[in-house]
Design a protein around this motif. Structure first.
Motif, short mmCIF file in Angstrom:
data_model
loop_
_atom_site.label_atom_id
_atom_site.label_comp_id
_atom_site.label_asym_id
_atom_site.label_seq_id
_atom_site.Cartn_x
_atom_site.Cartn_y
_atom_site.Cartn_z
N ALA A 142 0.82 -1.22 0.00
CA ALA A 142 0.00 0.00 0.00
C ALA A 142 0.85 1.26 0.00
CB ALA A 142 -0.92 0.00 1.22
N PHE A 143 2.10 1.16 0.40
CA PHE A 143 2.97 2.33 0.50
C PHE A 143 3.84 2.50 -0.74
CE2 PHE A 143 2.06 0.87 4.80
CZ PHE A 143 1.66 2.03 5.41
N THR A 144 3.69 1.61 -1.74
CA THR A 144 4.54 1.67 -2.92
C THR A 144 3.69 1.69 -4.19
OG1 THR A 144 4.68 -0.75 -3.16
CG2 THR A 144 6.31 0.32 -1.73
N PRO A 145 4.18 2.33 -5.27
CA PRO A 145 3.50 2.24 -6.56
C PRO A 145 3.83 0.88 -7.19
CG PRO A 145 5.41 3.68 -6.72
CD PRO A 145 5.35 3.22 -5.29
N ARG A 146 2.88 -0.02 -7.12
CA ARG A 146 3.17 -1.40 -7.50
C ARG A 146 1.98 -2.05 -8.21
NH1 ARG A 146 5.21 -5.82 -3.05
NH2 ARG A 146 6.01 -7.37 -4.49
N GLY A 147 1.32 -1.31 -9.07
CA GLY A 147 0.24 -1.87 -9.84
C GLY A 147 -1.09 -1.88 -9.11
N VAL A 148 -2.01 -2.66 -9.65
CA VAL A 148 -3.39 -2.66 -9.16
C VAL A 148 -3.48 -3.19 -7.73
CG1 VAL A 148 -5.67 -3.67 -9.53
CG2 VAL A 148 -4.37 -2.82 -11.47
#
Length: 252
Positions: A142-148
């Motif tokens: 939730a704290f990283t830009p990691r897709g859907v």
């Protein structure tokens, strides 16, 4: 006063560890999953080992019918639930843009729509009888830009933080539980390659649950089990987004 917890995805992994820990602590439990046989096995185990009452609800939470069935159980005033654990989840092996959009719709229903519906039912029931608690199993993703998947978990984290503050006056505590990599069936079911994830990053589901319940008892709205992951989350707040994105590509 009888304590009763409802746990979704209770037949394996984090959900099973929650059901075990809560039953050992004297909670009656309502266990939810899609598979009748495994649910019955877990129910018999909990009854025989801990002497608690165990209700079984067979439901696919990616469907409206499944969500409605569990929501109805949460509002049963004759057998009230004072702790909801929104744990059921899954992930896809491919990245958004390469997967079937129908599969992404199902993930959205399971990871966003279902916990929203169950939170709604639980909050309305708990507020009317003096309070309760909700644990939403999110992720450090939730704290990283990691897709859907990380977007779904960021949504759940945000809602949980707001709800914990907003419903404090009616004695409802809401915790976002954000574990890292946990040794469960999760990655195997999603056919995800996690061979590149180093051993030090793996947690056990029992450890995650112990930390979550300790944090709930301390009225902590955010639980990140393991010092290593708390440090990593802190770093994501200061490192450039491009670097965090590259780091987040390891494993799924």
């Amino acid at each position: 006063m009888t304590r009763r917890a409802l746990v979704t995805g209770a037949t394996s992994g984090i959900g099973h560890s929650f059901a075990q820990a809560l039953a050992a602590d004297g909670h009656d439990v309502v266990i939810v999953a899609r598979t009748t046989d495994r649910l019955q096995q877990v129910a018999e185990q909990l009854r025989s080992e801990h002497g608690v009452e165990v209700d079984v609800v067979v439901a696919d939470l990616a469907t409206t019918d499944g969500m409605d069935r569990v929501a109805l159980r949460l509002t049963d005033s004759a057998r009230p639930v004072d702790l909801l654990v929104n744990n059921a989840g899954a992930s896809l092996a491919g990245w958004f843009g390469t997967t079937a959009i129908e599969d992404e719709d199902r993930q959205l229903d399971l990871l966003v729509r279902a916990p929203m519906h169950l939170m709604d039912a639980a909050i309305k029931a708990m507020a009317g009888r003096g309070g309760g608690a909700i644990i939403n199993v999110a992720s450090v993703a939730a704290f990283t830009p990691r897709g859907v998947y990380s977007a779904h978990k960021a949504w759940l984290l945000n809602l949980s933080r707001w709800a914990d503050v907003h419903y404090d006056d009616v004695n409802i505590a809401v915790q976002a539980l954000c574990p890292g990599f946990v040794r469960t069936e999760f990655h195997q079911r999603g056919e995800m390659d996690v061979s590149g994830v180093p051993g030090w990053m793996w947690l056990t589901s029992d450890f995650v649950v112990r930390e979550s319940l300790k944090d709930l008892a301390r009225d902590k709205p955010l639980s990140i089990p393991g010092r290593r992951y708390r440090c990593l989350v802190m770093l994501t707040r200061f490192l450039p987004t491009s670097l965090v994105t590259r780091m987040a590509r390891r494993g799924r």
